[in-house]
Design a protein around this motif. Structure first.
Motif, mmCIF file in Angstrom:
data_model
loop_
_atom_site.group_PDB
_atom_site.id
_atom_site.type_symbol
_atom_site.label_atom_id
_atom_site.label_comp_id
_atom_site.label_asym_id
_atom_site.label_seq_id
_atom_site.Cartn_x
_atom_site.Cartn_y
_atom_site.Cartn_z
ATOM 1 N N UNK A 46 0.835 -1.206 0.000
ATOM 2 C CA UNK A 46 0.000 0.000 0.000
ATOM 3 C C UNK A 46 0.872 1.260 0.000
ATOM 4 N N UNK A 47 1.929 1.234 0.793
ATOM 5 C CA UNK A 47 2.825 2.392 0.881
ATOM 6 C C UNK A 47 3.561 2.625 -0.434
ATOM 7 N N UNK A 48 4.077 1.550 -1.060
ATOM 8 C CA UNK A 48 4.814 1.680 -2.315
ATOM 9 C C UNK A 48 3.934 2.245 -3.432
ATOM 10 N N UNK A 49 2.718 1.741 -3.516
ATOM 11 C CA UNK A 49 1.802 2.206 -4.559
ATOM 12 C C UNK A 49 1.499 3.692 -4.379
ATOM 13 N N UNK A 50 1.233 4.087 -3.159
ATOM 14 C CA UNK A 50 0.891 5.481 -2.907
ATOM 15 C C UNK A 50 2.098 6.406 -3.078
ATOM 16 N N UNK A 51 3.277 5.921 -2.732
ATOM 17 C CA UNK A 51 4.485 6.729 -2.935
ATOM 18 C C UNK A 51 4.737 6.943 -4.425
ATOM 19 N N UNK A 52 4.610 5.857 -5.199
ATOM 20 C CA UNK A 52 4.825 5.966 -6.643
ATOM 21 C C UNK A 52 3.797 6.916 -7.273
ATOM 22 N N UNK A 53 2.537 6.796 -6.832
ATOM 23 C CA UNK A 53 1.494 7.676 -7.361
ATOM 24 C C UNK A 53 1.778 9.125 -6.994
ATOM 25 N N UNK A 54 2.259 9.354 -5.769
ATOM 26 C CA UNK A 54 2.582 10.722 -5.330
ATOM 27 C C UNK A 54 3.733 11.299 -6.154
ATOM 28 N N UNK A 55 4.756 10.481 -6.412
ATOM 29 C CA UNK A 55 5.896 10.937 -7.230
ATOM 30 C C UNK A 55 5.425 11.294 -8.633
ATOM 31 N N UNK A 56 4.553 10.456 -9.190
ATOM 32 C CA UNK A 56 4.032 10.712 -10.535
ATOM 33 C C UNK A 56 3.229 12.010 -10.560
ATOM 34 N N UNK A 57 2.445 12.248 -9.523
ATOM 35 C CA UNK A 57 1.664 13.483 -9.437
ATOM 36 C C UNK A 57 2.592 14.691 -9.409
ATOM 37 N N UNK A 58 3.684 14.610 -8.643
ATOM 38 C CA UNK A 58 4.641 15.721 -8.564
ATOM 39 C C UNK A 58 5.322 15.957 -9.914
ATOM 40 N N UNK A 59 5.615 14.863 -10.619
ATOM 41 C CA UNK A 59 6.230 14.992 -11.948
ATOM 42 C C UNK A 59 5.275 15.683 -12.913
ATOM 43 N N UNK A 60 4.011 15.261 -12.895
ATOM 44 C CA UNK A 60 3.008 15.875 -13.774
ATOM 45 C C UNK A 60 2.821 17.348 -13.417
ATOM 46 N N UNK A 61 2.804 17.634 -12.124
ATOM 47 C CA UNK A 61 2.619 19.018 -11.672
ATOM 48 C C UNK A 61 3.753 19.923 -12.159
ATOM 49 N N UNK A 62 4.958 19.374 -12.272
ATOM 50 C CA UNK A 62 6.101 20.160 -12.699
ATOM 51 C C UNK A 62 6.248 20.292 -14.205
ATOM 52 N N UNK A 63 5.392 19.627 -14.966
ATOM 53 C CA UNK A 63 5.481 19.700 -16.420
ATOM 54 C C UNK A 63 5.025 21.059 -16.940
ATOM 55 N N UNK A 64 5.625 21.493 -18.036
ATOM 56 C CA UNK A 64 5.261 22.764 -18.658
ATOM 57 C C UNK A 64 4.121 22.549 -19.650
#
Length: 229
Positions: A46-64
């Motif tokens: 559960x922790x790994x899935x949510x961490x990966x999803x959070x990282x992906x969200x941060x990556x998308x948020x930083x996209x131009x």
């Protein structure tokens, strides 16, 4: 005739549909596991899935890219980590279209130097309508499309008028008809188009109709494809 593009179209459509179904099933299973206590028995998953999803969200948020494109993905991934992540890598990254975009970019680099913005249309638009001038200026700067005047482009304020003009031009075709749609629905409007296309094929006109298979899901089926062939 079985062309390569038809084979590829069918293959891509089936693969995208299968992957989408897998993503939906995976999310359902994930939710079921949570309901049965995965967070208690396998907290590291559960922790790994949510961490990966959070990282992906941060990556998308930083996209131009536009916020209107970011927000739906961020919300979907946060609400449904498995389904959102799989769908993002399926259709959000556009991996299958990058080569096509690169080809278009190369073409644009060759064509843009030949597209000249004449000053007379700009001045006339500025004098006539300042608001329209600013919109045209924005389009020219960011899409490299200049302002023209005295063209043969016709604007239709009603879709029915545009359809009538389209049917008239289709009926006048002598050599080829190439059409492209995001979605097709076998209703009255397209039936009128289809009647003309059928007549044109009998006259020897080369007719090709392209449409987005995912965009047309729910509107047409395999019977439509067979009928068109």
């Amino acid at each position: 005739m079985k062309t390569e593009e038809r084979k590829q179209e069918t293959k891509n459509g089936v693969m995208r549909l299968i992957l989408a179904l897998i993503a939906i099933v995976a999310e359902v299973v994930f939710i079921a596991l949570i309901m049965f206590g995965i967070s208690e028995h396998f907290p590291w998953i559960d922790i790994l899935i949510r961490i990966f999803a959070l990282i992906l969200v941060l990556v998308i948020y930083g996209m131009h890219i536009s916020g209107s494109l970011k927000s739906p993905w961020i919300i979907l991934i946060l609400l449904t980590p498995v389904l959102g992540t799989l769908l993002y890598f399926l259709i959000g990254t556009n991996l299958s279209t990058r080569k096509m975009k690169k080809n278009f970019t190369n073409i644009d680099e060759k064509l843009f130097p030949w597209i000249e913005q004449k000053q007379e249309p700009v001045k006339n638009l500025y004098d006539k309508d300042l608001r329209s001038f600013r919109v045209a200026q924005y389009l020219c700067e960011y899409s490299h499309y200049p302002v023209y005047q005295n063209t043969d482009v016709v604007y239709y304020d009603d879709a029915a008028k545009g359809l009538e003009a389209q049917l008239k031009d289709l009926a006048a075709a002598k050599h080829f008809i190439f059409m492209e749609y995001h979605a097709i629905e076998m209703k009255e409007s397209f039936q009128r188009i289809l009647d003309i296309l059928t007549a044109k094929v009998k006259e020897g006109v080369d007719v090709r109709v392209f449409y987005d298979d995912m965009g047309s899901i729910g509107f047409i089926n395999t019977d439509f494809v067979k009928k068109m062939e």
